[in-house]
Design an enzyme around this catalytic site. Structure first.
Site, PDB file in Angstrom:
ATOM      1  N   SER A 100      -6.921  -1.168 -11.706  1.00 47.12           N
ATOM      2  CA  SER A 100      -8.426  -0.659 -11.189  1.00 47.12           C
ATOM      3  C   SER A 100      -9.170   0.100 -12.117  1.00 47.12           C
ATOM      4  O   SER A 100     -10.312  -0.190 -12.338  1.00 47.12           O
ATOM      5  CB  SER A 100      -8.294  -0.289  -9.736  1.00 47.12           C
ATOM      6  OG  SER A 100      -7.751  -1.373  -8.927  1.00 47.12           O
ATOM      7  N   ASP A 158      -9.794  -8.372   0.010  1.00 40.80           N
ATOM      8  CA  ASP A 158      -8.686  -9.383  -0.713  1.00 40.80           C
ATOM      9  C   ASP A 158      -8.970 -10.566  -0.062  1.00 40.80           C
ATOM     10  O   ASP A 158      -8.838 -11.626  -0.880  1.00 40.80           O
ATOM     11  CB  ASP A 158      -7.160  -8.993  -0.174  1.00 40.80           C
ATOM     12  CG  ASP A 158      -6.687  -7.613  -1.129  1.00 40.80           C
ATOM     13  OD1 ASP A 158      -7.216  -7.743  -2.128  1.00 40.80           O
ATOM     14  OD2 ASP A 158      -5.498  -7.427  -0.722  1.00 40.80           O
ATOM     15  N   LYS A 217      -2.165   1.456   2.630  1.00 42.04           N
ATOM     16  CA  LYS A 217      -3.177   0.324   2.832  1.00 42.04           C
ATOM     17  C   LYS A 217      -3.315   0.315   4.551  1.00 42.04           C
ATOM     18  O   LYS A 217      -4.325   0.079   5.053  1.00 42.04           O
ATOM     19  CB  LYS A 217      -2.996  -0.840   2.473  1.00 42.04           C
ATOM     20  CG  LYS A 217      -3.312  -1.030   1.132  1.00 42.04           C
ATOM     21  CD  LYS A 217      -2.891  -2.468   0.529  1.00 42.04           C
ATOM     22  CE  LYS A 217      -3.527  -2.863  -0.683  1.00 42.04           C
ATOM     23  NZ  LYS A 217      -3.397  -4.251  -0.956  1.00 42.04           N
TER      24      LYS A 217
END
Ligand code: ATR
Length: 269
Positions: A16, A101, A65
């Site tokens: 990222s 996502d 997450k």
């Protein structure tokens, strides 16, 4: 100067910073995107400090997450459906979580090869990535999603919370390919350093789109074999890049373009 980062533990493998760093430079934005190692016990304090430190947002990766959700002020529908957050936006001191996502997966297919019909999709795996894929395909109104995972109970847990999802035994995975429109590998099989994905493609019709979420290597053995058989193939790097688009736009105010330049940059070419 606007600040963003990816937090995870470990976080060194994340692509990222390269991706967002490229777009920051390209669009001449005065900002930075870094990788910050955050252990589970320091997570609450790091999140609390984001606003004061000038962060407009962060990406969240393994293992945070799911655990991050309880520290956020709000989450959107995609994050709630998947039970995981990969993107946080900081506004007025409030932390809002989303999961890009779902968008990244479907947008990658749209740009690189959407199946001709939506009668059936076969999804291999039942981890976090599979939950995003199943949500995307359900939103797209695929009539049937066949979920196949080594640990059947995990697939069944996803099926229970979705409509049109059926579960099949891992050992039978080759038997469900003959009438599908799409095949997606969300397992880690075929990834560098992992076991290969053993899957007999001999009954796979030519018009089926094959998408592997694994992107190291970029052309996995599954994609190579499918391509050699004449199937349309879609690699996993596109999903990684597309999922970053809404995050970058929310933080820095410009919707970045996904093109070959950014792909090359992420690959380190
Ligand atoms: P992600 O968040 O990327 O989806 P994950 O949650 O670790 O990652 O999921 C990895 C997936 O790869 C799971 O579906 C896992 O199967 P299990 O649920 O049975 O663990 C699958 N996987 C990993 N190694 C595997 C193997 N050797 N054989 C079959 N499936 C495997």
């Amino acid at each position: 100067m606007r600040r963003a980062a990816v937090i995870g533990y470990p976080v060194t493998h994340s692509l990222s910073p390269r991706l967002h760093g490229f777009w920051l430079k390209k669009y001449r934005i005065e900002g930075e995107y870094t990788a910050i190692e955050v252990t589970p016990d320091t997570l609450p304090e790091v999140l609390r400090g984001l606003g004061a430190k000038g962060f407009c947002g962060i990406n969240v990766t393994v293992p945070h997450k799911e655990t991050v959700i309880k520290f956020l002020d709000s989450i959107d529908e995609a994050a709630r459906a998947i039970g995981a957050v990969n993107t946080i936006t900081v506004r007025g001191g409030k932390l809002k979580g989303t999961n890009t996502d779902v968008y990244g997966f479907i947008e990658n297919l749209r740009q690189n090869g959407f199946p001709r019909a939506k009668n059936k999709a076969v999804v291999l795996g039942a981890g976090g990535a599979a939950r995003a894929v199943v949500k995307a395909l359900t939103d797209e109104k695929f009539a049937k999603i066949m979920l196949v995972n080594r640990t059947t109970a995990k697939a069944e847990a996803i099926a229970k919370n979705s409509t049109g999802v059926e579960v099949m035994d891992w050992k039978d995975r080759a038997k469900t390919l003959s009438d599908t429109d799409l095949l997606v590998n969300t397992t880690t099989l075929g990834m560098q350093g992992k076991e290969p994905l053993a899957l007999d493609l001999s009954t796979l019709p030519r018009q089926v789109v094959v998408n592997d979420l694994v992107y190291t290597p970029l052309i996995t053995p599954l994609l190579a074999e499918a391509k050699a058989r004449g199937n349309k193939t879609v690699d996993g790097l596109g999903m990684l890049i597309h999922q970053a688009v809404p995050a970058f736009e929310a933080w820095f105010g410009i919707r970045p373009v996904v093109d070959d330049d950014v792909r090359k940059q992420v690959l380190g070419d």
